[in-house]
Enzyme design. Sequence first.
Site, PDB file in Angstrom:
ATOM      1  CG  HIS A  23       2.783  -2.049 -10.236  1.00 31.56           C
ATOM      2  ND1 HIS A  23       3.023  -0.818  -9.704  1.00 31.56           N
ATOM      3  CD2 HIS A  23       3.946  -2.455 -10.765  1.00 31.56           C
ATOM      4  CE1 HIS A  23       4.276  -0.490  -9.914  1.00 31.56           C
ATOM      5  NE2 HIS A  23       4.859  -1.458 -10.556  1.00 31.56           N
ATOM      6  CG  HIS A  77      13.626  -4.329 -13.468  1.00 33.00           C
ATOM      7  ND1 HIS A  77      13.519  -5.110 -12.343  1.00 33.00           N
ATOM      8  CD2 HIS A  77      12.569  -3.465 -13.418  1.00 33.00           C
ATOM      9  CE1 HIS A  77      12.451  -4.738 -11.651  1.00 33.00           C
ATOM     10  NE2 HIS A  77      11.856  -3.754 -12.287  1.00 33.00           N
ATOM     11  CD  GLU A  79       7.748  -4.542 -11.682  1.00 34.28           C
ATOM     12  OE1 GLU A  79       8.611  -3.644 -11.595  1.00 34.28           O
ATOM     13  OE2 GLU A  79       6.687  -4.511 -11.043  1.00 34.28           O
ATOM     14  CG  ASP A  81       7.350  -3.136 -16.318  1.00 36.35           C
ATOM     15  OD1 ASP A  81       7.810  -4.031 -15.585  1.00 36.35           O
ATOM     16  OD2 ASP A  81       7.528  -1.927 -16.086  1.00 36.35           O
ATOM     17  CG  HIS A 143      10.859  -0.891  -9.121  1.00 41.14           C
ATOM     18  ND1 HIS A 143       9.928  -1.608  -9.809  1.00 41.14           N
ATOM     19  CD2 HIS A 143      10.269  -0.551  -7.944  1.00 41.14           C
ATOM     20  CE1 HIS A 143       8.812  -1.690  -9.126  1.00 41.14           C
ATOM     21  NE2 HIS A 143       8.991  -1.066  -7.995  1.00 41.14           N
ATOM     22  CG  ASP A 162      11.614   0.232 -13.459  1.00 41.40           C
ATOM     23  OD1 ASP A 162      11.020   0.371 -14.541  1.00 41.40           O
ATOM     24  OD2 ASP A 162      11.371  -0.693 -12.666  1.00 41.40           O
ATOM     25  CE1 TYR A 189       8.313   4.940 -14.141  1.00 42.10           C
ATOM     26  CE2 TYR A 189      10.037   5.574 -12.619  1.00 42.10           C
ATOM     27  CZ  TYR A 189       9.517   4.685 -13.534  1.00 42.10           C
ATOM     28  OH  TYR A 189      10.200   3.541 -13.828  1.00 42.10           O
ATOM     29  CG  HIS A 222       8.484   2.704 -17.687  1.00 40.98           C
ATOM     30  ND1 HIS A 222       7.610   1.821 -18.271  1.00 40.98           N
ATOM     31  CD2 HIS A 222       9.021   2.048 -16.625  1.00 40.98           C
ATOM     32  CE1 HIS A 222       7.605   0.681 -17.588  1.00 40.98           C
ATOM     33  NE2 HIS A 222       8.465   0.791 -16.587  1.00 40.98           N
TER      34      HIS A 222
END
Length: 397
Positions: A23, A77, A79, A81, A143, A162, A189, A222
């Site tokens: 993103h 979360h 999002e 991903d 996040h 995250d 990150y 991640h």
Amino acid sequence: MKCEVKNGIYWVGAIDWNMRDFHGYDTPKGTSYNAYLIVDEKIALVDTVKGGFSEEMFMGIREHADPAKVDYVIVNHLEKDHSGSLEDVMAAAKGAQIYCSTRAKAGLVDKYGEKWPINMVKTGDTLKLGKKTLRFIEVPMIHWPDSMFTYAEGDKVLLSNDAFGQHLATSQRFEDEVRANVLYDARAYYANILMPLSPIIAEALKKLPGLNIAPEIIAPSHGLIWRKDPGRIVTAYAAWSSFRPKAEAVIAYSSMWGLTDMMARLIAWGIMNEGVDVRLYDIHASTLASIMTDLLEAKAVVVGSSTQNNIMLHSTAEFMAYLRGLRPKNKIAAAFGAYGWAGGAVKEIDDGLKAAGLETMEPLAFKHIMTTLSEDDKAKCVEFGRGIAKKVKGGLQ
Ligand code: FEO
């Protein structure tokens, strides 16, 4: 790929080797989407993976359990991903119940309606799997507003989503298995994703000791898992979120015909001669992400541009927009640049640095239509650098 994080807690994620733009943030080393399967009398899946990567996740799950037997799906979360494969998981595990924060439920119902059983949890709530108990910790804005951690109590494994991650695609799963400087990748990150959320992160970190958790392993969603001294990444987050600076300066600039480039190098010379570390980036030749990674820990940010059409060059403007969005704090800033017939860029940068909330120094600008920097100009650039370095050292006391 089999990977036991600890005692029946397995990594069942997917590796995205070719992710180069996350993103808007450059990710030259790819990334991974880490999901975790916890096998006990009941089976829990913590997070899923990005849409299109379900099959890798299911291959991982099948190493340890039939996907149809998953009892609980924890959505840390929303999002994409991490929840992009949720529909595939719920189709495979027809009896599964979802556990998530109140805000995550709102998002799930918004997208999927009421077709799945969803249990809302808040900080301190637990879910017993058998011998293992999972505890939930809400961490809004790390996040997104819905974000939470899941903590495997007896195993002392923190599934931090995250937080504490890195964008790295690797064959290995643990930080202590690679030779790369993973802390640098974690800094990249943080700088490019989490920096604007720093005040919230600093507050959340202060609350962690009161939650009576003592993670021996921190497994983010991640990149690599922190197994060897995971306190290192928590300590790093404490420093980054409080903008604790080092004696470092970052110079980022764009130049049309070389004079602003010459100024940048002379300013760097002055900074170095005062014993302050400096990193110099021609914005045209650099990624914004790499500049921000150094800027996070630097005390000074020095921005330069030639003037074109009475304004700064578009590459500097892009940098300034990126900088403002990430909301760095506790830094001194300075603008510089050379121009020909008419100026404008240096004032525009100076205004932008002020608008970003940074403490600015008097800018430095030179007019040269056809000539180059005079010896006097050069000396002024070096002196400008020295002044920045002195402010850096003074600001650290
Ligand atoms: Fe990795 Fe906020 O998603």
